[in-house]
Design a protein around this motif. Structure first.
Motif, PDB file in Angstrom:
ATOM      1  N   LEU A 428      36.904  48.955  39.454  1.00 45.62           N
ATOM      2  CA  LEU A 428      35.962  48.641  40.525  1.00 45.62           C
ATOM      3  C   LEU A 428      34.688  49.466  40.377  1.00 45.62           C
ATOM      4  N   GLU A 429      34.851  50.712  40.106  1.00 46.90           N
ATOM      5  CA  GLU A 429      33.751  51.543  39.647  1.00 46.90           C
ATOM      6  C   GLU A 429      34.103  51.980  38.228  1.00 46.90           C
ATOM      7  N   PRO A 430      33.190  51.800  37.284  1.00 48.46           N
ATOM      8  CA  PRO A 430      31.744  51.597  37.446  1.00 48.46           C
ATOM      9  C   PRO A 430      31.253  50.142  37.527  1.00 48.46           C
ATOM     10  N   THR A 431      32.184  49.134  37.617  1.00 50.81           N
ATOM     11  CA  THR A 431      31.728  47.736  37.622  1.00 50.81           C
ATOM     12  C   THR A 431      30.707  47.469  38.720  1.00 50.81           C
ATOM     13  N   MET A 432      30.994  47.992  39.920  1.00 49.75           N
ATOM     14  CA  MET A 432      30.090  47.764  41.041  1.00 49.75           C
ATOM     15  C   MET A 432      28.693  48.324  40.751  1.00 49.75           C
ATOM     16  N   THR A 433      28.635  49.545  40.264  1.00 50.70           N
ATOM     17  CA  THR A 433      27.335  50.168  39.976  1.00 50.70           C
ATOM     18  C   THR A 433      26.622  49.468  38.830  1.00 50.70           C
ATOM     19  N   ASP A 434      27.363  49.162  37.776  1.00 47.09           N
ATOM     20  CA  ASP A 434      26.766  48.527  36.596  1.00 47.09           C
ATOM     21  C   ASP A 434      26.208  47.132  36.901  1.00 47.09           C
ATOM     22  N   ALA A 435      26.743  46.477  37.931  1.00 46.45           N
ATOM     23  CA  ALA A 435      26.301  45.120  38.251  1.00 46.45           C
ATOM     24  C   ALA A 435      24.881  45.089  38.812  1.00 46.45           C
ATOM     25  N   GLY A 436      24.419  46.215  39.333  1.00 45.81           N
ATOM     26  CA  GLY A 436      23.063  46.268  39.879  1.00 45.81           C
ATOM     27  C   GLY A 436      22.853  45.290  41.016  1.00 45.81           C
ATOM     28  N   LEU A 437      23.769  45.293  41.965  1.00 47.33           N
ATOM     29  CA  LEU A 437      23.702  44.344  43.069  1.00 47.33           C
ATOM     30  C   LEU A 437      22.523  44.663  44.000  1.00 47.33           C
ATOM     31  N   ASN A 438      21.781  43.639  44.366  1.00 42.69           N
ATOM     32  CA  ASN A 438      20.650  43.805  45.271  1.00 42.69           C
ATOM     33  C   ASN A 438      20.896  43.206  46.649  1.00 42.69           C
ATOM     34  N   GLY A 439      21.726  42.171  46.709  1.00 42.22           N
ATOM     35  CA  GLY A 439      21.987  41.493  47.977  1.00 42.22           C
ATOM     36  C   GLY A 439      23.257  41.982  48.625  1.00 42.22           C
ATOM     37  N   PRO A 440      23.580  41.457  49.806  1.00 47.72           N
ATOM     38  CA  PRO A 440      24.833  41.822  50.473  1.00 47.72           C
ATOM     39  C   PRO A 440      26.029  41.411  49.619  1.00 47.72           C
ATOM     40  N   ALA A 441      27.007  42.285  49.554  1.00 40.06           N
ATOM     41  CA  ALA A 441      28.179  42.026  48.711  1.00 40.06           C
ATOM     42  C   ALA A 441      29.447  42.230  49.520  1.00 40.06           C
ATOM     43  N   LEU A 442      30.415  41.372  49.278  1.00 42.05           N
ATOM     44  CA  LEU A 442      31.728  41.499  49.903  1.00 42.05           C
ATOM     45  C   LEU A 442      32.761  41.665  48.804  1.00 42.05           C
ATOM     46  N   THR A 443      33.696  42.582  49.012  1.00 45.03           N
ATOM     47  CA  THR A 443      34.735  42.849  48.029  1.00 45.03           C
ATOM     48  C   THR A 443      36.057  42.279  48.525  1.00 45.03           C
ATOM     49  N   LEU A 444      36.660  41.420  47.720  1.00 45.22           N
ATOM     50  CA  LEU A 444      37.970  40.857  48.048  1.00 45.22           C
ATOM     51  C   LEU A 444      39.031  41.588  47.243  1.00 45.22           C
ATOM     52  N   TYR A 445      39.840  42.382  47.909  1.00 41.65           N
ATOM     53  CA  TYR A 445      40.917  43.147  47.269  1.00 41.65           C
ATOM     54  C   TYR A 445      42.175  42.292  47.263  1.00 41.65           C
ATOM     55  N   GLY A 446      42.753  42.109  46.069  1.00 45.07           N
ATOM     56  CA  GLY A 446      43.969  41.325  45.946  1.00 45.07           C
ATOM     57  C   GLY A 446      43.755  39.871  45.606  1.00 45.07           C
ATOM     58  N   LEU A 447      42.518  39.488  45.284  1.00 43.75           N
ATOM     59  CA  LEU A 447      42.218  38.091  44.946  1.00 43.75           C
ATOM     60  C   LEU A 447      41.324  38.023  43.726  1.00 43.75           C
ATOM     61  N   SER A 448      41.593  37.052  42.871  1.00 45.26           N
ATOM     62  CA  SER A 448      40.719  36.778  41.732  1.00 45.26           C
ATOM     63  C   SER A 448      40.282  35.324  41.808  1.00 45.26           C
ATOM     64  N   PRO A 449      39.160  34.968  41.201  1.00 43.22           N
ATOM     65  CA  PRO A 449      38.697  33.574  41.258  1.00 43.22           C
ATOM     66  C   PRO A 449      39.614  32.655  40.470  1.00 43.22           C
ATOM     67  N   ARG A 450      39.694  31.426  40.914  1.00 38.92           N
ATOM     68  CA  ARG A 450      40.339  30.415  40.069  1.00 38.92           C
ATOM     69  C   ARG A 450      39.470  30.238  38.830  1.00 38.92           C
ATOM     70  N   ASP A 451      40.066  29.950  37.682  1.00 36.87           N
ATOM     71  CA  ASP A 451      39.345  29.986  36.403  1.00 36.87           C
ATOM     72  C   ASP A 451      38.121  29.090  36.399  1.00 36.87           C
ATOM     73  N   ALA A 452      38.252  27.854  36.894  1.00 33.59           N
ATOM     74  CA  ALA A 452      37.141  26.912  36.836  1.00 33.59           C
ATOM     75  C   ALA A 452      35.975  27.390  37.687  1.00 33.59           C
ATOM     76  N   VAL A 453      36.306  27.957  38.819  1.00 31.11           N
ATOM     77  CA  VAL A 453      35.256  28.447  39.697  1.00 31.11           C
ATOM     78  C   VAL A 453      34.586  29.657  39.079  1.00 31.11           C
ATOM     79  N   GLN A 454      35.400  30.545  38.511  1.00 29.87           N
ATOM     80  CA  GLN A 454      34.853  31.777  37.927  1.00 29.87           C
ATOM     81  C   GLN A 454      33.869  31.457  36.807  1.00 29.87           C
ATOM     82  N   ALA A 455      34.220  30.491  35.966  1.00 31.97           N
ATOM     83  CA  ALA A 455      33.364  30.182  34.820  1.00 31.97           C
ATOM     84  C   ALA A 455      31.977  29.739  35.261  1.00 31.97           C
ATOM     85  N   ALA A 456      31.911  29.022  36.381  1.00 32.18           N
ATOM     86  CA  ALA A 456      30.623  28.509  36.847  1.00 32.18           C
ATOM     87  C   ALA A 456      29.840  29.518  37.649  1.00 32.18           C
TER      88      ALA A 456
END
Length: 466
Positions: A428-456
């Motif tokens: 989670l860190e350093p991923t969060m910092t490295d992403a350079g997020l500028n807008g509001p961000a929400l973190t979902l703990y315990g969930l990953s994207p479905r593959d098709a959605v993630q790819a897009a």
């Protein structure tokens, strides 16, 4: 203008329809809203027509339309779905002096039935001379959203009250009373107390306009949703249409602010974690002062005002000042974010509960029952978690959470510039910092994207569109 728009009196008068199939039933769905006496001629009637006849909602004659059947009819409809039979109906009806409408045949129709928004006794008719039925339907849909469903009741009760309201002087004072009733006090009263509440609102609103200048402040505490204006609720949109003053948060999207009425005073009450912000006391004072000045105030909050929205503090200030208020819920960021990654917040055999937690509060990083979250396998939606990412990561790992637990970060959920970043708790860190997020961000703990959605959706919006 080829068709002159009129509202024809049909109460107690005869309307005749020829046809017994789906086209006839579609036309009857509208005609049965009138107070006309409807007669249907059908040699082979649909089962639904037989049921309507059994309910005494119309008179059914089980034979073909013939001479004498259009006598004294205000209108005749040909809905046989057969060109030759419709032509025969037209000829007979014309011989007997009746106006005819042929379903889906503008050229052979004497009149057309427009698209109708029904708020009886308020009726809006939309016609395009047959040039663009899809446009008429779109306008109808827009008006259906804008006109409250209880408008008909308000109009009927208002009509009965007109004699009492005539005590107000003609002109501005009387206009302001009716505008107050139809767009403010009446709808609010119906929401809280139904028909009796509307009657009380008529009387109290009249007293207020009779003995004062009529202005009474009101506050709507409105959820703006996650940012996509199409996710704004109809009630929220109507509040923005009526607002005199909009006091909005930093995270409310510009597209939603554009929906406020042009004359409204726009007040930026932006609050930013660990940064410059307007104090909550100052926001409370602004809300109360504008409402005391007789304004309709919309306090516009990103997401849902009941979720980490400091709602209770504002309600306390409003009620202490004796001001009426209403809460208009919105779609919270967690709902938008989880929908975006093709998942659900709860799932049978995975998690039967979900936690909504915040990464920081007024005192700094927020402490929760991290042990329970780490060991139960629950899903958590972590709001305001960008700066608290290392803190959250450390607390969960310290209490025994699996380092490989899926974590998804969604920036600008539902917006055009959204980003989805799939990772794990250990990264989670350093991923969060490295992403350079500028807008509001929400973190979902315990969930990953479905593959098709993630790819897009892991791509920036501009790249994904190419």
């Amino acid at each position: 203008m080829q068709h002159f728009p009129v509202f024809l009196s049909v109460a107690g008068r005869r309307i005749v329809l020829s046809g017994g199939g789906e086209a006839a039933l579609a036309k009857l769905r509208l005609l049965l809203k009138t107070e006309a006496n409807i007669t249907v001629f059908a040699a082979d009637p649909h089962a639904d027509l037989l049921e309507l006849a059994a309910q005494k909602r119309l008179r059914l004659v089980q034979r073909h339309f013939d001479y004498g059947d259009a006598m004294c009819a205000r209108l005749v409809y040909a809905a046989n779905e057969d060109a030759l039979e419709d032509a025969r109906v037209i000829a007979i009806a014309h011989d007997e002096g009746a106006l005819v409408n042929v379903v889906d045949d503008l050229h052979n129709s004497d009149f057309i039935t427009p698209a109708i928004v029904d708020r009886d006794p308020v009726t809006v008719a939309i016609g395009t001379e047959g040039a663009a039925p899809v446009l008429a339907r779109a306008i109808k849909a827009d008006l259906e959203q804008r006109l409250p469903s209880n408008l008909g009741l308000l109009a009927r009760m208002g009509k009965a009250f007109r004699a009492a309201a005539d005590i107000l002087p003609m002109g501005r004072k009387r206009r302001e009373f009716w505008a107050d009733y139809y767009f403010k006090s009446g709808p609010r009263a119906f929401e809280t107390a139904g028909k009796q509440g509307v009657q009380n609102a008529l009387e109290t609103t009249l007293d207020r306009h009779l003995f004062t200048d009529g202005r009474k402040g009101h506050v709507d505490l409105v959820g703006a949703g996650p940012g996509d204006p199409e996710l704004l609720t109809l009630k929220a949109r109507k509040a923005l249409d009526a607002a005199d003053v909009v006091i909005y948060d930093r995270l409310v999207s510009p597209e939603i602010l554009e929906l406020a009425r042009r004359e409204a005073i726009m007040v930026n009450a932006g609050k930013e974690g660990f940064g410059k912000s307007m104090s909550q006391d100052r926001i409370n004072d602004l809300i109360v002062q504008h409402a005391k000045d007789g304004h309709h105030v919309v306090r516009l909050k990103s997401g849902d005002p009941t979720v980490f929205g400091r709602l209770d503090e504002e309600i306390d200030a409003i009620t202490a000042a004796g001001i009426e208020y209403r809460i208009v819920p919105g779609i919270t960021a967690a709902s938008a974010a989880v929908a975006q990654i093709g998942q659900s917040l709860t799932k049978r055999d995975r998690n039967s509960s979900v936690r909504l937690v915040t990464g920081h509060d007024m005192k700094g990083f927020a402490d929760h029952d991290w042990r329970a979250l780490a060991q139960t396998g629950e899903v958590a939606a972590i709001y305001m978690g960008k700066k608290a990412a290392r803190f959250v990561q450390g607390r969960l790992l310290m209490h025994g959470a699996d380092p490989l637990t899926a974590v998804t970060i969604i920036e600008n959920a539902s917006r055009a510039d959204t980003r989805v970043i799939a990772t794990t708790l250990q990264d989670l860190e350093p991923t969060m910092t490295d992403a350079g997020l500028n807008g509001p961000a929400l973190t979902l703990y315990g969930l990953s994207p479905r593959d098709a959605v993630q790819a897009a959706s892991t791509l920036p919006a501009k790249e994904a569109a190419q």
